[in-house]
Scaffold this motif. Structure first.
Motif, PDB file in Angstrom:
ATOM      1  N   ALA A  99       0.883  -1.258   0.011  1.00 38.37           N
ATOM      2  CA  ALA A  99      -0.020  -0.070  -0.032  1.00 38.37           C
ATOM      3  C   ALA A  99       0.825   1.361  -0.034  1.00 38.37           C
ATOM      4  CB  ALA A  99      -0.915  -0.208   1.242  1.00 38.37           C
ATOM      5  N   SER A 100       1.986   1.162   0.911  1.00 36.74           N
ATOM      6  CA  SER A 100       2.872   2.407   0.757  1.00 36.74           C
ATOM      7  C   SER A 100       3.596   2.570  -0.592  1.00 36.74           C
ATOM      8  CB  SER A 100       3.861   2.229   2.046  1.00 36.74           C
ATOM      9  OG  SER A 100       4.900   3.448   2.076  1.00 36.74           O
ATOM     10  N   ALA A 101       4.001   1.539  -0.991  1.00 35.51           N
ATOM     11  CA  ALA A 101       4.619   1.691  -2.329  1.00 35.51           C
ATOM     12  C   ALA A 101       3.629   2.243  -3.380  1.00 35.51           C
ATOM     13  CB  ALA A 101       5.331   0.541  -2.676  1.00 35.51           C
ATOM     14  N   THR A 102       2.398   1.703  -3.303  1.00 37.37           N
ATOM     15  CA  THR A 102       1.412   1.824  -4.299  1.00 37.37           C
ATOM     16  C   THR A 102       1.149   3.484  -4.415  1.00 37.37           C
ATOM     17  OG1 THR A 102       0.689  -0.282  -4.372  1.00 37.37           O
ATOM     18  CG2 THR A 102      -0.745   1.663  -5.461  1.00 37.37           C
ATOM     19  N   MET A 103       1.228   4.128  -3.303  1.00 38.25           N
ATOM     20  CA  MET A 103       1.031   5.391  -2.930  1.00 38.25           C
ATOM     21  C   MET A 103       2.141   6.254  -3.836  1.00 38.25           C
ATOM     22  SD  MET A 103      -0.090   5.927   0.924  1.00 38.25           S
ATOM     23  CE  MET A 103      -0.077   7.713   0.764  1.00 38.25           C
ATOM     24  N   ILE A 104       3.380   5.566  -3.894  1.00 36.73           N
ATOM     25  CA  ILE A 104       4.372   6.385  -4.544  1.00 36.73           C
ATOM     26  C   ILE A 104       4.307   6.056  -5.958  1.00 36.73           C
ATOM     27  CG2 ILE A 104       6.910   6.174  -4.446  1.00 36.73           C
ATOM     28  CD1 ILE A 104       6.998   5.694  -1.451  1.00 36.73           C
ATOM     29  N   TYR A 105       4.427   4.893  -6.429  1.00 37.90           N
ATOM     30  CA  TYR A 105       4.515   4.665  -7.556  1.00 37.90           C
ATOM     31  C   TYR A 105       3.188   4.286  -8.586  1.00 37.90           C
ATOM     32  CZ  TYR A 105       9.140   3.294  -5.977  1.00 37.90           C
ATOM     33  OH  TYR A 105      10.224   2.926  -5.302  1.00 37.90           O
ATOM     34  N   GLY A 106       1.933   4.265  -8.051  1.00 39.51           N
ATOM     35  CA  GLY A 106       0.899   4.177  -8.458  1.00 39.51           C
ATOM     36  C   GLY A 106       0.659   3.131  -9.504  1.00 39.51           C
ATOM     37  N   ASP A 107       0.465   3.377 -11.076  1.00 38.95           N
ATOM     38  CA  ASP A 107       0.257   2.295 -11.953  1.00 38.95           C
ATOM     39  C   ASP A 107       1.293   1.993 -12.398  1.00 38.95           C
ATOM     40  OD1 ASP A 107       0.893   4.624 -13.601  1.00 38.95           O
ATOM     41  OD2 ASP A 107      -0.839   4.779 -14.316  1.00 38.95           O
ATOM     42  N   GLN A 108       2.740   2.295 -11.981  1.00 38.03           N
ATOM     43  CA  GLN A 108       3.908   1.921 -12.369  1.00 38.03           C
ATOM     44  C   GLN A 108       4.227   0.560 -11.221  1.00 38.03           C
ATOM     45  OE1 GLN A 108       6.123   2.807 -14.800  1.00 38.03           O
ATOM     46  NE2 GLN A 108       4.109   3.498 -15.675  1.00 38.03           N
ATOM     47  N   MET A 109       3.636   0.236 -10.484  1.00 40.52           N
ATOM     48  CA  MET A 109       4.052  -0.797  -9.323  1.00 40.52           C
ATOM     49  C   MET A 109       4.155  -2.122 -10.163  1.00 40.52           C
ATOM     50  SD  MET A 109       4.312  -0.275  -6.091  1.00 40.52           S
ATOM     51  CE  MET A 109       3.872  -2.054  -5.526  1.00 40.52           C
ATOM     52  N   ASP A 110       3.313  -2.372 -10.999  1.00 39.06           N
ATOM     53  CA  ASP A 110       3.466  -3.749 -11.406  1.00 39.06           C
ATOM     54  C   ASP A 110       4.714  -4.050 -12.471  1.00 39.06           C
ATOM     55  OD1 ASP A 110       2.400  -6.427 -11.800  1.00 39.06           O
ATOM     56  OD2 ASP A 110       2.042  -6.187 -13.763  1.00 39.06           O
ATOM     57  N   THR A 111       4.644  -2.780 -13.272  1.00 42.54           N
ATOM     58  CA  THR A 111       5.849  -2.757 -14.181  1.00 42.54           C
ATOM     59  C   THR A 111       7.103  -2.818 -13.600  1.00 42.54           C
ATOM     60  OG1 THR A 111       4.342  -1.605 -15.800  1.00 42.54           O
ATOM     61  CG2 THR A 111       6.928  -1.402 -16.108  1.00 42.54           C
ATOM     62  N   LEU A 112       7.329  -1.984 -12.579  1.00 49.25           N
ATOM     63  CA  LEU A 112       8.547  -1.866 -11.930  1.00 49.25           C
ATOM     64  C   LEU A 112       8.912  -3.027 -10.882  1.00 49.25           C
ATOM     65  CD1 LEU A 112       8.309   1.794 -10.668  1.00 49.25           C
ATOM     66  CD2 LEU A 112      10.076   0.853 -12.282  1.00 49.25           C
ATOM     67  N   TRP A 113       7.742  -3.325 -10.332  1.00 48.17           N
ATOM     68  CA  TRP A 113       8.200  -4.423  -8.966  1.00 48.17           C
ATOM     69  C   TRP A 113       7.483  -5.563  -9.181  1.00 48.17           C
ATOM     70  CZ3 TRP A 113      11.979  -2.094  -8.030  1.00 48.17           C
ATOM     71  CH2 TRP A 113      12.167  -0.482  -7.840  1.00 48.17           C
ATOM     72  N   GLY A 114       6.370  -5.766  -9.954  1.00 43.55           N
ATOM     73  CA  GLY A 114       5.638  -7.072  -9.856  1.00 43.55           C
ATOM     74  C   GLY A 114       4.913  -7.203  -8.527  1.00 43.55           C
ATOM     75  N   LYS A 115       4.205  -8.470  -8.603  1.00 48.80           N
ATOM     76  CA  LYS A 115       3.436  -8.718  -7.516  1.00 48.80           C
ATOM     77  C   LYS A 115       4.153  -9.431  -6.346  1.00 48.80           C
ATOM     78  CE  LYS A 115       2.208 -13.397  -8.594  1.00 48.80           C
ATOM     79  NZ  LYS A 115       1.053 -14.455  -8.886  1.00 48.80           N
ATOM     80  N   MET A 116       3.938  -9.134  -5.130  1.00 45.38           N
ATOM     81  CA  MET A 116       4.496  -9.415  -3.884  1.00 45.38           C
ATOM     82  C   MET A 116       3.605 -10.153  -2.759  1.00 45.38           C
ATOM     83  SD  MET A 116       6.716  -7.253  -1.316  1.00 45.38           S
ATOM     84  CE  MET A 116       8.134  -7.856  -0.237  1.00 45.38           C
ATOM     85  N   GLU A 117       3.793 -11.257  -2.598  1.00 45.56           N
ATOM     86  CA  GLU A 117       2.842 -12.313  -1.840  1.00 45.56           C
ATOM     87  C   GLU A 117       3.505 -12.247  -0.473  1.00 45.56           C
ATOM     88  OE1 GLU A 117      -0.070 -13.371  -2.912  1.00 45.56           O
ATOM     89  OE2 GLU A 117       0.091 -13.016  -4.968  1.00 45.56           O
ATOM     90  N   GLY A 118       2.556 -12.646   0.567  1.00 42.66           N
ATOM     91  CA  GLY A 118       3.119 -12.906   1.963  1.00 42.66           C
ATOM     92  C   GLY A 118       3.868 -14.380   2.013  1.00 42.66           C
ATOM     93  N   ILE A 119       4.704 -14.261   2.843  1.00 43.66           N
ATOM     94  CA  ILE A 119       5.788 -15.476   3.233  1.00 43.66           C
ATOM     95  C   ILE A 119       5.148 -16.046   4.739  1.00 43.66           C
ATOM     96  CG2 ILE A 119       7.923 -16.233   3.623  1.00 43.66           C
ATOM     97  CD1 ILE A 119       8.974 -14.069   1.786  1.00 43.66           C
ATOM     98  N   PRO A 120       4.914 -17.499   4.625  1.00 42.45           N
ATOM     99  CA  PRO A 120       4.610 -18.085   5.638  1.00 42.45           C
ATOM    100  C   PRO A 120       5.674 -17.954   6.896  1.00 42.45           C
ATOM    101  CG  PRO A 120       3.968 -19.619   4.024  1.00 42.45           C
ATOM    102  CD  PRO A 120       4.898 -18.303   3.530  1.00 42.45           C
TER     103      PRO A 120
END
Length: 295
Positions: A99-120
């Protein structure tokens, strides 16, 4: 011997790396890079005869997306992820981080970083300061090294230290520069961490952005100087009442001139900007001065 895996971030060479160390228990990876570069990482592993599922140990310097964004994909295959205590909860549940990164990067999030999932939690291994993990006949020591991020670890292996971002960004023989994104930049902590790294007497530093540095003392002295230079430059602009938006183009011009004066090509400047965006350092350093001078 370690292998550098160029992740070809945004189709640039020498912007972000992961590092592969072969052990008796299989490959150890230092840094996962962002998930957006996962195909490049898979190819790099394949070039050395490994699949993603062969990697059972991933050592992270810190949890910023360019260093840790793909860690979950290794955990999904059973890997243990080693990280700073302050990073544990965010990697288990990255909701706030995303959420914090999305506020910064907006619609560039996926292009720049891709998805991030939780780790057990069972796949996360917290490392205390100077704690050592033994893997396949190799010892890896976690050196807590805040300044760039409060959850930062540099990893010592033999006479080598994999520095994450604590030793800055240095690309294709250019000058070293400090990545200063919000929210954790602390100049005093960073200078202490530089001294801590050097106190380990490494023969080489290995930078995620990008590659090997064989003169640690000279390198770190240059980093000290440019860190202080950028910090003081930013303080003057902020105290003059300039906004981040007003400061950013001036800072981009200032840092580009520094690079040009040191012989960096226009293409090289673009590489530096990809690895260490100027506007991020504006946001980080202005926040540092606000916190420091308002307290």
């Amino acid at each position: 011997m370690y292998h550098t895996l160029d992740l070809h971030f945004q189709n640039y060479e020498h912007a972000i790396a992961s590092f592969l160390i072969e052990t008796d228990e299989g490959p150890v990876l230092i840094e996962s890079g962002p998930y957006s570069t996962f195909p490049s990482l898979e190819k790099g592993l394949s070039n050395h005869g490994y699949k993603v599922s062969d990697v059972k140990h991933v050592l992270l310097s810190h949890i910023h997306f360019d260093h840790a964004g793909a860690a979950w994909a290794f955990a999904e295959k059973g890997a243990k992820i080693y990280l700073h205590p302050f990073g544990h909860d965010h990697m288990h549940d990255p909701t706030k981080l995303v959420a914090s990164a999305t506020m910064i990067y907006g619609d560039q999030m996926d292009t720049l970083w891709g998805k991030m999932e939780g780790i057990p939690k069972k796949n996360l291994k917290v490392m205390e300061h100077e704690e050592v993990v033994e893997i396949g006949g190799h010892s890896f020591k976690a050196i807590h090294s805040p300044g760039h991020a409060k959850h930062h670890i540099a990893w010592q292996w033999k006479d080598t230290i994999f520095t994450g971002d604590v030793a800055g960004v240095k690309i294709e023989g250019g000058p070293v520069v400090p990545p200063c994104p919000p929210p954790d930049i602390n100049i005093e902590d960073w200078l202490q961490s530089i001294d801590l790294i050097l106190s380990k007497n490494p023969n080489r530093l290995v930078l995620t952005h990008f590659g090997e540095e064989m003169n640690p003392n000279i390198h770190m002295q240059e980093l000290r100087e440019i860190l202080k230079d950028w910090s003081e430059w930013m303080k003057v602009k902020w105290e003059a009442g300039m906004s981040n938006d007003e400061i950013t183009p001036e800072f981009m011009a200032y840092t580009a001139k520094q690079l040009k004066d040191r012989g960096v090509s226009d293409h090289g400047i673009k590489l530096y900007e990809a690895a260490n965006p100027s506007w991020m350092s504006v946001a980080g350093l202005v926040r540092y001065w606000k916190k420091k001078l308002e307290n």
